[in-house]
Design a protein around this motif. Structure first.
Motif, mmCIF file in Angstrom:
data_model
loop_
_atom_site.group_PDB
_atom_site.id
_atom_site.type_symbol
_atom_site.label_atom_id
_atom_site.label_comp_id
_atom_site.label_asym_id
_atom_site.label_seq_id
_atom_site.Cartn_x
_atom_site.Cartn_y
_atom_site.Cartn_z
ATOM 1 N N GLY A 47 0.958 -1.366 0.082
ATOM 2 C CA GLY A 47 0.145 0.147 0.002
ATOM 3 C C GLY A 47 0.901 1.743 0.130
ATOM 4 O O GLY A 47 2.161 0.860 0.224
ATOM 5 N N ASP A 48 0.395 2.769 -0.481
ATOM 6 C CA ASP A 48 0.698 3.142 0.077
ATOM 7 C C ASP A 48 1.711 3.970 0.679
ATOM 8 O O ASP A 48 2.619 4.918 0.263
ATOM 9 C CB ASP A 48 -0.278 4.582 -0.971
ATOM 10 C CG ASP A 48 -0.418 4.200 -2.520
ATOM 11 O OD1 ASP A 48 0.083 3.856 -3.186
ATOM 12 O OD2 ASP A 48 -1.256 5.207 -2.930
ATOM 13 N N TRP A 49 1.346 3.893 1.438
ATOM 14 C CA TRP A 49 1.628 3.556 3.419
ATOM 15 C C TRP A 49 2.867 3.510 3.326
ATOM 16 O O TRP A 49 3.338 3.738 4.591
ATOM 17 C CB TRP A 49 0.680 3.091 4.464
ATOM 18 C CG TRP A 49 0.620 1.530 4.244
ATOM 19 C CD1 TRP A 49 -0.318 1.109 3.175
ATOM 20 C CD2 TRP A 49 1.084 0.777 4.467
ATOM 21 N NE1 TRP A 49 -0.336 -0.150 3.880
ATOM 22 C CE2 TRP A 49 0.421 -0.455 4.111
ATOM 23 C CE3 TRP A 49 2.724 1.142 5.505
ATOM 24 C CZ2 TRP A 49 1.565 -1.370 5.193
ATOM 25 C CZ3 TRP A 49 3.355 -0.121 6.222
ATOM 26 C CH2 TRP A 49 2.670 -0.758 6.265
ATOM 27 N N PHE A 50 3.564 2.364 2.986
ATOM 28 C CA PHE A 50 5.221 2.154 3.091
ATOM 29 C C PHE A 50 6.426 2.368 3.187
ATOM 30 O O PHE A 50 6.439 2.872 4.551
ATOM 31 C CB PHE A 50 5.047 0.692 2.263
ATOM 32 C CG PHE A 50 6.241 -0.353 2.502
ATOM 33 C CD1 PHE A 50 5.953 -0.943 3.449
ATOM 34 C CD2 PHE A 50 7.556 0.416 1.992
ATOM 35 C CE1 PHE A 50 7.374 -1.841 4.062
ATOM 36 C CE2 PHE A 50 8.842 -0.310 2.658
ATOM 37 C CZ PHE A 50 8.554 -1.763 3.240
ATOM 38 N N GLY A 51 5.938 3.398 2.139
ATOM 39 C CA GLY A 51 7.471 4.285 2.028
ATOM 40 C C GLY A 51 7.240 5.231 3.948
ATOM 41 O O GLY A 51 8.249 5.121 3.898
ATOM 42 N N GLU A 52 6.222 6.060 3.462
ATOM 43 C CA GLU A 52 6.264 7.020 4.675
ATOM 44 C C GLU A 52 6.471 6.529 6.283
ATOM 45 O O GLU A 52 7.551 6.336 6.836
ATOM 46 C CB GLU A 52 5.190 7.671 4.649
ATOM 47 C CG GLU A 52 4.956 9.230 5.652
ATOM 48 C CD GLU A 52 3.499 9.602 5.623
ATOM 49 O OE1 GLU A 52 3.145 10.017 7.062
ATOM 50 O OE2 GLU A 52 3.357 9.765 4.558
#
Length: 349
Positions: free
Chosen positions: A105-110
């Protein structure tokens, strides 16, 4: 029995035998196939976190061969296409982050950059999920055997010290070491510690994953287990003094051409024993982490003792283990190889 246990401890506890190939290939693409000049150790930690987070998504089972399909969908195009200036088959940090976004999901990098959402080598979608994690789930896969401290006479053991590593702050090192879920954050290219218990530092058990052959870009992975069997700090100055006196005496009597553990006049702050479990690649052994100040500066160093090794362990150690062992604990000052240097870099931020 010893040889069978050593063979059983190849790779990682979270991966089945049939998954070893694709996991190694993924880590090679993310780090080990790069030239030495283009290697960034945090990219390896990121790649390892992606693998471990995927295991967290499918636990309690181990990773298996079929899990490669999800990784191929997330990272295959980047590996086959390659970015401008990047060799084919290599994954850049951008590739890793974009693939992880597809995988989780897009949350991973942050979240990977957030200390409140990263722990035990896993990246969590929220701090709440992190608080709910129980590291004993991985301990169940480890099949931990009994402790194996050195048992031979002192004169028969190997007594070894490693060069001290300067650290910016003794207080920050103490904080880092006691927050055991952060130990994977200090992984080097040849080794990482992952805690397996919801426990403080004393009594904690770590899975150690080590890699030989990293310089050639063809790593071979082995694991072992150690537990913190003794911890002394400045909170108990009598016990702290006795600990270092005992260690200095042993090193002076049995160490061959070894320096003092502490420079004359240095102030000890912490000592901890990491005792092996049966099957460890050093055999019956104990490594120690030591924190002290000297002339206004703080230092972290390691010192180890181990029994004469069984023949099969001695052969592996001579061929691949000795240099990696020394580099991991700071010999040579190669930052990407040394966990102590990685810890020093982290606390200096």
């Amino acid at each position: 029995r010893e040889r069978a246990q050593f063979a059983r401890l190849s790779g990682s506890s979270i991966a089945g035998i049939d998954a070893a190939g694709w996991i190694t290939d993924f880590l090679n693409a993310a780090y080990y196939r790069r030239s030495a000049r283009s290697r960034e150790v945090d990219d390896l930690r990121l790649a390892s976190a992606i693998v471990t987070t995927h295991w967290h998504c499918v636990e309690p089972r181990r990773l298996r061969a079929t899990d490669v399909l999800a990784f191929h969908r997330a990272f295959g195009r980047a590996r086959l296409g390659g970015r401008a200036g990047s060799p084919r088959g290599i994954l850049t940090r951008t590739d890793l982050l974009e693939g992880a976004a597809d995988l989780f999901g897009d949350w991973f990098g942050e979240a990977y950059l957030d200390d409140e959402r990263r722990g035990w080598g896993i990246v969590f979608a929220s701090a709440h999920q992190k608080r709910g994690y129980r590291p004993e789930r991985r301990l169940k896969l480890a099949r931990l055997d009994e402790l194996t401290p050195p048992a031979a006479a002192g004169a028969e053991q190997t007594w070894q010290t490693y060069p001290p590593v300067a650290v910016a702050s003794a207080e920050r090192v103490l904080d880092a070491l006691t927050r055991t879920e952060t130990w994977p954050d200090y992984a080097s290219e040849i080794g990482r510690f992952t805690p397996l218990r919801a426990a403080p530092l004393e009594g904690q058990t770590f899975e150690i994953e080590v890699a030989a052959g990293t310089a050639a870009g063809r790593p071979v992975f082995q694991r072992g287990y150690v537990s913190v069997t003794r911890l002394v700090t400045a909170e108990d100055p009598v016990a702290l003094e006795a600990y270092f006196d005992e260690l200095e005496d042993g090193m002076a009597r049995f160490g061959r051409d070894q320096p003092r553990v502490l420079p004359a006049g240095a102030q000890p702050l912490l000592g901890l024993d990491l005792t092996t479990h049966r099957g460890h690649f050093l055999g019956r052994a104990m490594n120690r982490l030591l924190l002290y100040t000297d002339e206004g500066r703080a230092y972290l160093r390691a010192a180890g003792t181990w029994d004469p090794m069984a023949w099969h362990l001695d052969q592996v150690f001579r061929r691949a283990g000795r240099d990696a062992q020394h580099a991991f604990w700071g010999e040579g000052g190669i930052e990407r190889e040394s966990m102590l240097h990685q810890l020093a870099l982290r606390v200096a931020r």
